[in-house]
Design an enzyme around this catalytic site. Structure first.
Site, PDB file in Angstrom:
ATOM      1  N   GLU A   1       0.892  -1.206  -0.087  1.00 17.21           N
ATOM      2  CA  GLU A   1      -0.046   0.022  -0.053  1.00 17.21           C
ATOM      3  C   GLU A   1       0.917   1.298  -0.047  1.00 17.21           C
ATOM      4  O   GLU A   1       1.998   1.307   0.465  1.00 17.21           O
ATOM      5  CB  GLU A   1      -1.050   0.038   1.256  1.00 17.21           C
ATOM      6  CG  GLU A   1      -1.858  -1.142   0.968  1.00 17.21           C
ATOM      7  CD  GLU A   1      -2.856  -1.326   2.143  1.00 17.21           C
ATOM      8  OE1 GLU A   1      -4.082  -1.503   2.033  1.00 17.21           O
ATOM      9  OE2 GLU A   1      -2.521  -1.022   3.407  1.00 17.21           O
TER      10      GLU A   1
ATOM     11  N   CYS B   1       3.403   8.505   0.749  1.00 13.91           N
ATOM     12  CA  CYS B   1       3.874   7.502   1.920  1.00 13.91           C
ATOM     13  C   CYS B   1       4.233   6.300   1.289  1.00 13.91           C
ATOM     14  O   CYS B   1       3.259   5.711   0.825  1.00 13.91           O
ATOM     15  CB  CYS B   1       3.056   7.620   3.208  1.00 13.91           C
ATOM     16  SG  CYS B   1       3.488   6.231   4.338  1.00 13.91           S
TER      17      CYS B   1
ATOM     18  N   CYS C   1       6.495  -7.052   7.413  1.00 11.29           N
ATOM     19  CA  CYS C   1       7.495  -6.500   8.178  1.00 11.29           C
ATOM     20  C   CYS C   1       7.983  -7.409   9.084  1.00 11.29           C
ATOM     21  O   CYS C   1       7.111  -8.284   9.532  1.00 11.29           O
ATOM     22  CB  CYS C   1       6.951  -5.357   8.828  1.00 11.29           C
ATOM     23  SG  CYS C   1       8.308  -4.197   9.510  1.00 11.29           S
TER      24      CYS C   1
ATOM     25  N   CYS D   1       6.275  -4.688  15.907  1.00  9.19           N
ATOM     26  CA  CYS D   1       6.207  -3.707  16.812  1.00  9.19           C
ATOM     27  C   CYS D   1       4.818  -3.845  17.407  1.00  9.19           C
ATOM     28  O   CYS D   1       3.775  -4.137  16.355  1.00  9.19           O
ATOM     29  CB  CYS D   1       6.237  -2.306  16.377  1.00  9.19           C
ATOM     30  SG  CYS D   1       8.070  -1.954  15.631  1.00  9.19           S
TER      31      CYS D   1
ATOM     32  N   CYS E   1       1.518  -1.742  15.924  1.00 10.33           N
ATOM     33  CA  CYS E   1       1.428  -1.509  14.499  1.00 10.33           C
ATOM     34  C   CYS E   1       0.979  -2.604  13.698  1.00 10.33           C
ATOM     35  O   CYS E   1       1.158  -3.854  13.861  1.00 10.33           O
ATOM     36  CB  CYS E   1       3.058  -1.304  13.851  1.00 10.33           C
ATOM     37  SG  CYS E   1       2.994  -1.242  12.131  1.00 10.33           S
TER      38      CYS E   1
ATOM     39  N   CYS F   1      -1.127   5.735   9.892  1.00  8.28           N
ATOM     40  CA  CYS F   1       0.068   5.178  10.330  1.00  8.28           C
ATOM     41  C   CYS F   1      -0.088   4.035  10.793  1.00  8.28           C
ATOM     42  O   CYS F   1      -0.831   3.861  11.854  1.00  8.28           O
ATOM     43  CB  CYS F   1       0.926   6.210  11.362  1.00  8.28           C
ATOM     44  SG  CYS F   1       1.423   7.756  10.616  1.00  8.28           S
TER      45      CYS F   1
HETATM   46  N1  SAH Z   1       9.613   0.680   9.827  1.00 10.99           N
HETATM   47  C1  SAH Z   1       9.558   2.047   9.907  1.00 10.99           C
HETATM   48  C2  SAH Z   1       8.643   2.775   9.094  1.00 10.99           C
HETATM   49  C3  SAH Z   1       7.315   2.340   9.028  1.00 10.99           C
HETATM   50  S1  SAH Z   1       6.215   2.611  10.508  1.00 10.99           S
HETATM   51  C4  SAH Z   1       9.756   2.915  11.212  1.00 10.99           C
HETATM   52  O1  SAH Z   1       9.228   2.099  12.076  1.00 10.99           O
HETATM   53  O2  SAH Z   1       9.647   3.938  11.400  1.00 10.99           O
HETATM   54  C5  SAH Z   1       6.005   4.661  10.161  1.00 10.99           C
HETATM   55  C6  SAH Z   1       5.552   5.414  11.777  1.00 10.99           C
HETATM   56  O3  SAH Z   1       4.215   4.740  11.760  1.00 10.99           O
HETATM   57  C7  SAH Z   1       6.158   4.741  12.684  1.00 10.99           C
HETATM   58  O4  SAH Z   1       6.887   5.870  13.490  1.00 10.99           O
HETATM   59  C8  SAH Z   1       5.558   3.769  13.468  1.00 10.99           C
HETATM   60  O5  SAH Z   1       5.983   3.625  14.764  1.00 10.99           O
HETATM   61  C9  SAH Z   1       4.178   4.724  13.116  1.00 10.99           C
HETATM   62  N2  SAH Z   1       3.007   3.755  13.659  1.00 10.99           N
HETATM   63  C10 SAH Z   1       2.948   2.324  13.479  1.00 10.99           C
HETATM   64  N3  SAH Z   1       1.665   1.831  13.796  1.00 10.99           N
HETATM   65  C11 SAH Z   1       1.036   3.044  14.130  1.00 10.99           C
HETATM   66  C12 SAH Z   1      -0.306   3.245  14.632  1.00 10.99           C
HETATM   67  N4  SAH Z   1      -1.433   2.332  15.140  1.00 10.99           N
HETATM   68  N5  SAH Z   1      -0.735   4.494  15.151  1.00 10.99           N
HETATM   69  C13 SAH Z   1       0.223   5.304  14.999  1.00 10.99           C
HETATM   70  N6  SAH Z   1       1.578   5.515  14.747  1.00 10.99           N
HETATM   71  C14 SAH Z   1       1.930   4.173  13.996  1.00 10.99           C
END
Ligand code: SAH
Length: 296
Positions: free
Chosen positions: A47, A60, A67, A71, A74, A288
């Site tokens: 996406e 984006c 991945c 995390c 996420c 995000c």
């Molecule tokens: N792997 C990379 C890029 C992808 S995540 C990284 O970790 O930076 C992009 C951003 O979205 C990161 O800061 C991540 O922590 C944030 N993110 C992930 N899940 C989220 C959520 N459910 N709500 C808000 N931000 C989130």
């Protein structure tokens, strides 16, 4: 190209491909955000999200299908990592975004979609450099940002290999909490990550952005705010407080707005540059951490 020699044509066909990604669908959110589902020849799908603002149009993009970091807040982390994208597949998402919004120019690119850019290091750096070179897409280095969860050895190389901007997904002020949220922190703890940030080569105007997703009762206390001031004070930092975007089955809740503002106040009073980032495209799971590319 019948005007070139047959052998040369055969050689070109053997060595090069002219592929394009297919845009399978474009969904629009009520706030104008558009989410693209982009498919490659082998069926892999990612996406990409177009985020309009009055003065800019940000795309984006993703660097991996799925991945491997898991995390816990996420949604992409609930997918397996299927494969890395190739250089052209990363750049192609910007072209697909342009095709999906022909009336406006794409002004900014963020590597914040699916995947961890610094685990797919070579393709990410090549793609980023194609975006900023004048023979490439000629974006300004300040308008292209790679976001990372903090793969420290790769981050140390990144500053030498490209001039694009960097964002760090920080999200916590103690190793205990950060390891719970971003498990790769066990391998690359805060001390090492922040040391790499301190050493990161920055030209005069640039700062590293630190992303901090606000999770109710997890990382949003006044003590966290004060600890964050302590971590950011020695750095040239710009902090983005991100509203948490919930998804089905996630174990966290967003911090309420007034508490986010109080947290921001602590940082601003200590002269740490801090903004609260509004969430976009939530109603189509385009915000995000909501990307999953499950709809086939
Ligand atoms: N792997 C990379 C890029 C992808 S995540 C990284 O970790 O930076 C992009 C951003 O979205 C990161 O800061 C991540 O922590 C944030 N993110 C992930 N899940 C989220 C959520 N459910 N709500 C808000 N931000 C989130």
């Amino acid at each position: 190209m019948t005007d070139i020699h047959r052998d040369f044509r055969a050689e070109l066909a053997r060595r090069f491909r002219l592929d394009r990604a297919r845009t399978v669908s474009v969904q629009s959110a009520s706030d104008g955000t558009r989410k693209l589902l982009v498919a490659f020849q082998d069926g892999a799908r990612v996406e990409a999200v177009l985020i309009p603002e009055p003065n800019r149009l940000t795309v984006c993009i993703s660097t991996q299908v799925g991945c491997s970091l898991n995390c816990t807040f996420c949604r992409t982390g609930t997918m397996r990592r299927e494969r890395d994208l190739e250089t052209w597949e990363i750049v192609e998402q910007v072209l697909a975004a342009r095709r999906a919004w022909p009336e406006r120019a794409v002004t900014n690119v963020v590597f914040m979609g699916m995947g961890e850019p610094l685990i797919n290091y070579d393709a990410t750096v090549r793609a980023a450099n194609i975006l900023i070179q004048d023979m490439g897409m000629n974006f300004s280095t300040r308008r292209v940002t790679i976001s990372t969860a903090g793969i420290v050895p790769a981050l140390r190389r990144l500053g030498r290999d490209t001039e694009v901007s960097v964002a760090i997904s920080l999200h916590a002020t103690t190793d205990e909490t950060r390891t719970r949220l971003v498990p790769v922190n066990k391998k690359y703890p805060l001390k090492d990550l922040l040391a790499a940030c301190r050493d990161y080569p920055l030209s005069n105007r640039r700062r590293i952005t630190y992303e901090y997703v606000m999770l109710r009762g997890v990382n949003d206390t006044p003590e966290d705010a004060r600890r964050l001031v302590g971590l950011m004070a020695p750095l040239k930092a710009h902090v983005n407080l991100i509203c948490f975007n919930p998804w089905e089955g996630c174990p966290y809740e967003p911090t309420p707005e007034p508490e986010i503002r109080a947290f921001q106040r602590v940082l601003l009073d200590a002269r740490v540059n801090t903004v609260v980032r509004r969430s976009r495209g939530q109603d189509i799971l385009a915000a995000c951490g909501q990307l999953k590319a499950a709809h086939s």
